[in-house]
Design a protein around this motif. Sequence first.
Motif, PDB file in Angstrom:
ATOM      1  N   SER A   1       0.700  -1.108   0.047  1.00  0.00           N
ATOM      2  CA  SER A   1       0.019  -0.032  -0.158  1.00  0.00           C
ATOM      3  C   SER A   1       0.901   1.461   0.036  1.00  0.00           C
ATOM      4  CB  SER A   1      -0.964   0.023   1.192  1.00  0.00           C
ATOM      5  OG  SER A   1      -1.932  -0.949   1.339  1.00  0.00           O
ATOM      6  N   LEU A   2       1.850   1.298   0.758  1.00  0.00           N
ATOM      7  CA  LEU A   2       2.904   2.378   0.794  1.00  0.00           C
ATOM      8  C   LEU A   2       3.593   2.761  -0.681  1.00  0.00           C
ATOM      9  CD1 LEU A   2       5.199   1.884   3.965  1.00  0.00           C
ATOM     10  CD2 LEU A   2       3.382   3.679   3.630  1.00  0.00           C
ATOM     11  N   GLY A   3       3.901   1.502  -1.165  1.00  0.00           N
ATOM     12  CA  GLY A   3       4.316   1.579  -2.670  1.00  0.00           C
ATOM     13  C   GLY A   3       3.389   2.085  -3.585  1.00  0.00           C
ATOM     14  N   ASN A   4       2.151   1.864  -3.558  1.00  0.00           N
ATOM     15  CA  ASN A   4       0.979   2.484  -4.444  1.00  0.00           C
ATOM     16  C   ASN A   4       0.636   3.823  -4.193  1.00  0.00           C
ATOM     17  OD1 ASN A   4      -1.015   0.109  -5.809  1.00  0.00           O
ATOM     18  ND2 ASN A   4       0.351  -0.684  -4.735  1.00  0.00           N
ATOM     19  N   VAL A   5       0.908   4.159  -2.779  1.00  0.00           N
ATOM     20  CA  VAL A   5       0.567   5.710  -2.546  1.00  0.00           C
ATOM     21  C   VAL A   5       1.842   6.375  -3.124  1.00  0.00           C
ATOM     22  CG1 VAL A   5       0.784   7.223  -0.465  1.00  0.00           C
ATOM     23  CG2 VAL A   5      -0.736   5.451  -0.384  1.00  0.00           C
ATOM     24  N   TYR A   6       2.974   5.981  -2.984  1.00  0.00           N
ATOM     25  CA  TYR A   6       4.307   6.744  -3.432  1.00  0.00           C
ATOM     26  C   TYR A   6       4.253   6.726  -4.731  1.00  0.00           C
ATOM     27  CZ  TYR A   6       9.168   7.051  -4.579  1.00  0.00           C
ATOM     28  OH  TYR A   6      10.310   7.521  -4.932  1.00  0.00           O
ATOM     29  N   THR A   7       3.903   5.752  -5.594  1.00  0.00           N
ATOM     30  CA  THR A   7       4.214   5.731  -7.145  1.00  0.00           C
ATOM     31  C   THR A   7       3.109   6.738  -7.500  1.00  0.00           C
ATOM     32  OG1 THR A   7       4.789   3.336  -7.007  1.00  0.00           O
ATOM     33  CG2 THR A   7       4.079   4.350  -9.079  1.00  0.00           C
ATOM     34  N   PHE A   8       1.560   6.509  -7.067  1.00  0.00           N
ATOM     35  CA  PHE A   8       0.704   7.562  -7.307  1.00  0.00           C
ATOM     36  C   PHE A   8       1.133   9.197  -6.989  1.00  0.00           C
ATOM     37  CE2 PHE A   8      -2.765   4.352  -8.031  1.00  0.00           C
ATOM     38  CZ  PHE A   8      -3.229   4.572  -9.311  1.00  0.00           C
ATOM     39  N   ASP A   9       1.530   9.245  -5.979  1.00  0.00           N
ATOM     40  CA  ASP A   9       2.213  10.738  -5.814  1.00  0.00           C
ATOM     41  C   ASP A   9       3.215  11.144  -6.633  1.00  0.00           C
ATOM     42  OD1 ASP A   9       2.343  12.841  -3.884  1.00  0.00           O
ATOM     43  OD2 ASP A   9       4.171  12.276  -3.233  1.00  0.00           O
ATOM     44  N   ARG A  10       3.976  10.415  -6.963  1.00  0.00           N
ATOM     45  CA  ARG A  10       5.112  10.679  -7.724  1.00  0.00           C
ATOM     46  C   ARG A  10       4.644  11.013  -9.330  1.00  0.00           C
ATOM     47  NH1 ARG A  10       9.539   6.846  -8.598  1.00  0.00           N
ATOM     48  NH2 ARG A  10       9.752   7.909 -10.418  1.00  0.00           N
ATOM     49  N   LEU A  11       3.631  10.101  -9.810  1.00  0.00           N
ATOM     50  CA  LEU A  11       3.110  10.265 -11.013  1.00  0.00           C
ATOM     51  C   LEU A  11       2.349  11.633 -10.935  1.00  0.00           C
ATOM     52  CD1 LEU A  11       2.614   6.359 -11.884  1.00  0.00           C
ATOM     53  CD2 LEU A  11       4.268   8.150 -12.527  1.00  0.00           C
TER      54      LEU A  11
ATOM     55  N   THR B   1      -1.435   0.799  11.400  1.00  0.00           N
ATOM     56  CA  THR B   1      -1.759  -0.045  12.627  1.00  0.00           C
ATOM     57  C   THR B   1      -0.934   0.424  13.796  1.00  0.00           C
ATOM     58  OG1 THR B   1      -0.157  -1.874  12.283  1.00  0.00           O
ATOM     59  CG2 THR B   1      -2.290  -2.245  11.757  1.00  0.00           C
ATOM     60  N   SER B   2      -0.226   1.566  13.498  1.00  0.00           N
ATOM     61  CA  SER B   2       0.597   2.132  14.577  1.00  0.00           C
ATOM     62  C   SER B   2       0.762   3.545  14.151  1.00  0.00           C
ATOM     63  CB  SER B   2       1.835   1.427  14.753  1.00  0.00           C
ATOM     64  OG  SER B   2       2.845   1.439  13.441  1.00  0.00           O
ATOM     65  N   PRO B   3       1.272   4.539  15.017  1.00  0.00           N
ATOM     66  CA  PRO B   3       1.577   5.792  14.860  1.00  0.00           C
ATOM     67  C   PRO B   3       2.729   6.037  13.872  1.00  0.00           C
ATOM     68  CG  PRO B   3       1.040   5.780  17.050  1.00  0.00           C
ATOM     69  CD  PRO B   3       1.279   4.162  16.837  1.00  0.00           C
ATOM     70  N   ALA B   4       3.648   4.818  13.857  1.00  0.00           N
ATOM     71  CA  ALA B   4       4.714   5.133  12.804  1.00  0.00           C
ATOM     72  C   ALA B   4       4.274   4.560  11.779  1.00  0.00           C
ATOM     73  CB  ALA B   4       5.802   3.947  13.368  1.00  0.00           C
ATOM     74  N   ALA B   5       3.294   3.809  11.415  1.00  0.00           N
ATOM     75  CA  ALA B   5       2.820   3.237  10.164  1.00  0.00           C
ATOM     76  C   ALA B   5       2.086   4.426   9.480  1.00  0.00           C
ATOM     77  CB  ALA B   5       2.100   2.080  10.417  1.00  0.00           C
TER      78      ALA B   5
END
Length: 334
Positions: A266-276, A299-303
């Motif tokens: 999910s992080l990778g999807n967010v990152y790729t969409f943000d860049r594009l 599931t945590s503040p760090a996430a």
Amino acid sequence: MAQIGSITISPALINTACAWASNLDQLRDLHSSPFTGAVTTRTSTLKGYNEISSCGVVFANSSTSSLNSYGYSPLPLPSYIDWVREILSDAVASFNVKPVKPFILSITACSAEELSSMIALVQNLRSTPKFAPLVAIELNTSCPNVSSASPSGYIPPSIYPLLRALSETHMQDKSLTIGLKLPPYTYRGQFDAMLSMLKEFNYEDADRGQRNSFAFLTCTNTLGNSLLFPEQVIETLATANESRDKEFAVPTAVGGLAGDAIHALSLGNVYTFDRLLHAENHSGDGLRGISIIGVGGVTSPAALMRMRKAGASVVGVATLLGKEGVKAFELLSN
Ligand SMILES: Cc1cc2nc3c(=O)[nH]c(=O)nc-3n(C[C@H](O)[C@H](O)[C@H](O)COP(=O)(O)O)c2cc1C
């Protein structure tokens, strides 16, 4: 705080569409929490989904992950419209000054005609002027558990008629905020295909320049076709009776995986969409204005911080809500 289209989300932390945002009590609790900035309803259809006994959810015993075999809500969109109207009316009456928290109505349909009827119901709710900036639409294109229909977000041309119906309404009423719930993508061509279709809905706004009919993308839904065995999940009261002779953790064997197990994807999807959308797109293209709601394994503040760092302007949660109840949002805010 985040501004997405005409809705204001403060704090920028929300629940995403899920089984724990199904009924009036759940929606009321989510709406009254000071730690949520908006409430997303479980995905509904025009007439309600036929929920059978093999639909359910389990939690993994080694991480905060879930596997579910649900389709959509058995309750139809008109029920959600009534509940949203009721909760918003109460909130507007009790907070004269304070801004009232918005709802994102998650909906889906198999034809443009059906979707148009659903949009008309939402627009009818928004015709009360004080509700107009408090109700957005999220089109779910990504449920992996409906055997008769593949997640349409994997086949962008198949949703063109649905997007056109949504876009036509937005062109008549620019205050309508619309987003898409997308499935997790695993290679670049999938991102490009979705964005090239969304580009078709760019338009020139007299005041704001190039815009797009779609204000946000919610990334990601669960990862379909995932399997857990009974010894990998927490036994609950609901599952205890059958667990002795169960072969798989959910009766359908495969279902949608969520929580920690999909966080990196999910992080990778967010990152790729943000860049594009934002970093590599310097042309003043309408796609630049699209915001990302990041969801998957928060599931945590760090996430949560990782999701923001990857490019999410709003962060969404489902599995932790299922495990901890509404206090999940307080835990994440610490
Ligand atoms: C039990 C359950 C039901 C869900 N139902 C929906 C739904 O109705 N519509 C939808 O768009 N996503 C649905 N989802 C997906 C979540 O909104 C979210 O995208 C996904 O679970 C990843 O977030 P998480 O890791 O915080 O759970 C559901 C997830 C779970 C666990």
